[in-house]
Design a protein around this motif. Structure first.
Motif, PDB file in Angstrom:
ATOM      1  N   VAL A 137       0.837  -1.202   0.000  1.00  0.00           N
ATOM      2  CA  VAL A 137       0.000   0.000   0.000  1.00  0.00           C
ATOM      3  C   VAL A 137       0.873   1.253   0.000  1.00  0.00           C
ATOM      4  N   VAL A 138       1.965   1.249   0.750  1.00  0.00           N
ATOM      5  CA  VAL A 138       2.874   2.396   0.765  1.00  0.00           C
ATOM      6  C   VAL A 138       3.438   2.630  -0.639  1.00  0.00           C
ATOM      7  N   ALA A 139       3.879   1.564  -1.302  1.00  0.00           N
ATOM      8  CA  ALA A 139       4.436   1.693  -2.657  1.00  0.00           C
ATOM      9  C   ALA A 139       3.380   2.193  -3.641  1.00  0.00           C
ATOM     10  N   LEU A 140       2.166   1.643  -3.544  1.00  0.00           N
ATOM     11  CA  LEU A 140       1.092   2.071  -4.443  1.00  0.00           C
ATOM     12  C   LEU A 140       0.731   3.535  -4.188  1.00  0.00           C
ATOM     13  N   TYR A 141       0.690   3.931  -2.941  1.00  0.00           N
ATOM     14  CA  TYR A 141       0.388   5.328  -2.617  1.00  0.00           C
ATOM     15  C   TYR A 141       1.457   6.254  -3.202  1.00  0.00           C
ATOM     16  N   GLU A 142       2.723   5.890  -3.058  1.00  0.00           N
ATOM     17  CA  GLU A 142       3.808   6.704  -3.609  1.00  0.00           C
ATOM     18  C   GLU A 142       3.684   6.831  -5.127  1.00  0.00           C
ATOM     19  N   GLU A 143       3.167   5.804  -5.767  1.00  0.00           N
ATOM     20  CA  GLU A 143       2.992   5.813  -7.221  1.00  0.00           C
ATOM     21  C   GLU A 143       1.798   6.669  -7.647  1.00  0.00           C
ATOM     22  N   LEU A 144       0.700   6.626  -6.893  1.00  0.00           N
ATOM     23  CA  LEU A 144      -0.557   7.211  -7.356  1.00  0.00           C
ATOM     24  C   LEU A 144      -1.021   8.474  -6.643  1.00  0.00           C
ATOM     25  N   TRP A 145      -0.349   8.919  -5.611  1.00  0.00           N
ATOM     26  CA  TRP A 145      -0.887   9.985  -4.767  1.00  0.00           C
ATOM     27  C   TRP A 145      -1.194  11.269  -5.536  1.00  0.00           C
ATOM     28  N   ASN A 146      -0.497  11.538  -6.636  1.00  0.00           N
ATOM     29  CA  ASN A 146      -0.733  12.775  -7.374  1.00  0.00           C
ATOM     30  C   ASN A 146      -1.267  12.534  -8.787  1.00  0.00           C
ATOM     31  N   ILE A 147      -1.832  11.356  -9.016  1.00  0.00           N
ATOM     32  CA  ILE A 147      -2.381  11.008 -10.324  1.00  0.00           C
ATOM     33  C   ILE A 147      -3.863  10.717 -10.169  1.00  0.00           C
ATOM     34  N   ARG A 148      -4.684  11.469 -10.900  1.00  0.00           N
ATOM     35  CA  ARG A 148      -6.124  11.189 -10.903  1.00  0.00           C
ATOM     36  C   ARG A 148      -6.394  10.109 -11.932  1.00  0.00           C
ATOM     37  N   PRO A 149      -7.281   9.166 -11.630  1.00  0.00           N
ATOM     38  CA  PRO A 149      -7.605   8.135 -12.618  1.00  0.00           C
ATOM     39  C   PRO A 149      -8.337   8.747 -13.809  1.00  0.00           C
ATOM     40  N   VAL A 150      -8.090   8.195 -15.002  1.00  0.00           N
ATOM     41  CA  VAL A 150      -8.735   8.676 -16.218  1.00  0.00           C
ATOM     42  C   VAL A 150      -9.956   7.806 -16.483  1.00  0.00           C
ATOM     43  N   ALA A 151     -11.095   8.458 -16.661  1.00  0.00           N
ATOM     44  CA  ALA A 151     -12.340   7.752 -16.960  1.00  0.00           C
ATOM     45  C   ALA A 151     -12.731   8.086 -18.399  1.00  0.00           C
ATOM     46  N   VAL A 152     -12.756   7.061 -19.281  1.00  0.00           N
ATOM     47  CA  VAL A 152     -13.060   7.279 -20.688  1.00  0.00           C
ATOM     48  C   VAL A 152     -14.469   6.782 -21.019  1.00  0.00           C
ATOM     49  N   THR A 153     -14.731   5.548 -20.654  1.00  0.00           N
ATOM     50  CA  THR A 153     -16.030   4.966 -20.987  1.00  0.00           C
ATOM     51  C   THR A 153     -17.096   5.429 -20.001  1.00  0.00           C
ATOM     52  N   ARG A 154     -18.329   5.173 -20.361  1.00  0.00           N
ATOM     53  CA  ARG A 154     -19.454   5.544 -19.508  1.00  0.00           C
ATOM     54  C   ARG A 154     -19.383   4.825 -18.160  1.00  0.00           C
ATOM     55  N   ASN A 155     -19.019   3.540 -18.186  1.00  0.00           N
ATOM     56  CA  ASN A 155     -18.904   2.766 -16.946  1.00  0.00           C
ATOM     57  C   ASN A 155     -17.778   3.298 -16.054  1.00  0.00           C
ATOM     58  N   GLU A 156     -16.649   3.673 -16.678  1.00  0.00           N
ATOM     59  CA  GLU A 156     -15.535   4.215 -15.901  1.00  0.00           C
ATOM     60  C   GLU A 156     -15.911   5.554 -15.266  1.00  0.00           C
ATOM     61  N   LYS A 157     -16.658   6.387 -16.015  1.00  0.00           N
ATOM     62  CA  LYS A 157     -17.099   7.672 -15.477  1.00  0.00           C
ATOM     63  C   LYS A 157     -18.070   7.465 -14.312  1.00  0.00           C
ATOM     64  N   ALA A 158     -18.956   6.484 -14.456  1.00  0.00           N
ATOM     65  CA  ALA A 158     -19.902   6.187 -13.373  1.00  0.00           C
ATOM     66  C   ALA A 158     -19.155   5.679 -12.144  1.00  0.00           C
ATOM     67  N   ALA A 159     -18.155   4.812 -12.364  1.00  0.00           N
ATOM     68  CA  ALA A 159     -17.357   4.294 -11.248  1.00  0.00           C
ATOM     69  C   ALA A 159     -16.617   5.416 -10.545  1.00  0.00           C
TER      70      ALA A 159
END
Length: 167
Positions: A137-159
């Motif tokens: 979790v520490v490693a994943l947090y260091e990787e993602l803490w400043n990156i917003r997930p990209v939502a392209v499809t309708r399902n991804e946007k809903a999620a």
């Protein structure tokens, strides 16, 4: 006079050892990582036969520690064994922070290789996590803490919307 002091204050070393132990490391593991004899670490921390003052080898915890041993022990950084149970507060907070910026629990569990059902965000569950889970979790947090997930499809946007509402 240019004299070399062979000893350092034992309290400094002892405080470092206690900080590592409070974070979840065992003193024998610290000794192994430092490359020193575990019995030496035990005498720095606890002395020898402390509960038996009449014992001929009774010794209080060391006031001074050899400089070489002190340097080895002070160089040890937090390295928790994979199966060691540690406090889950930091792990839980990192997961919550990632959810707050839009990462869904499904995305996080997939990236961590952990079943989604093992994610608990309630304050009292779980009280502890395994050391290897914490490290992931520490490693994943260091990787993602400043990156917003990209939502392209309708399902991804809903999620993404559901995740932000959850946060």
């Amino acid at each position: 006079y240019g004299r070399y002091d062979r000893f350092v204050d034992g309290d400094t070393v002892r405080d470092h050892l206690h900080a590592l132990m409070d974070a979840g490391m065992g003193w024998k593991r610290i000794a192994i990582l430092a490359g020193v004899n575990p019995s030496d670490v035990g005498t720095i921390l606890y002395g020898k036969h402390l509960d038996q003052p009449d014992h001929p080898e009774h010794r209080p915890p060391r006031k001074k520690v050899g400089r070489v041993m002190a340097e080895k022990l002070l160089a040890v950084r937090l390295d928790i064994a994979g199966g060691q149970l540690v406090d889950a507060t930091g792990t839980r907070r990192r997961i919550r922070a990632l959810v707050t910026i839009g990462w869904s629990l499904n995305q996080l569990s997939t990236r961590l290789g952990i079943a989604r059902t093992n994610f608990h965000l309630h304050e009292d569950e779980p009280a502890t996590v395994r050391g290897d889970t914490r490290q992931k979790v520490v490693a994943l947090y260091e990787e993602l803490w400043n990156i917003r997930p990209v939502a392209v499809t309708r399902n991804e946007k809903a999620a993404l919307t559901r995740t932000l509402n959850l946060a």
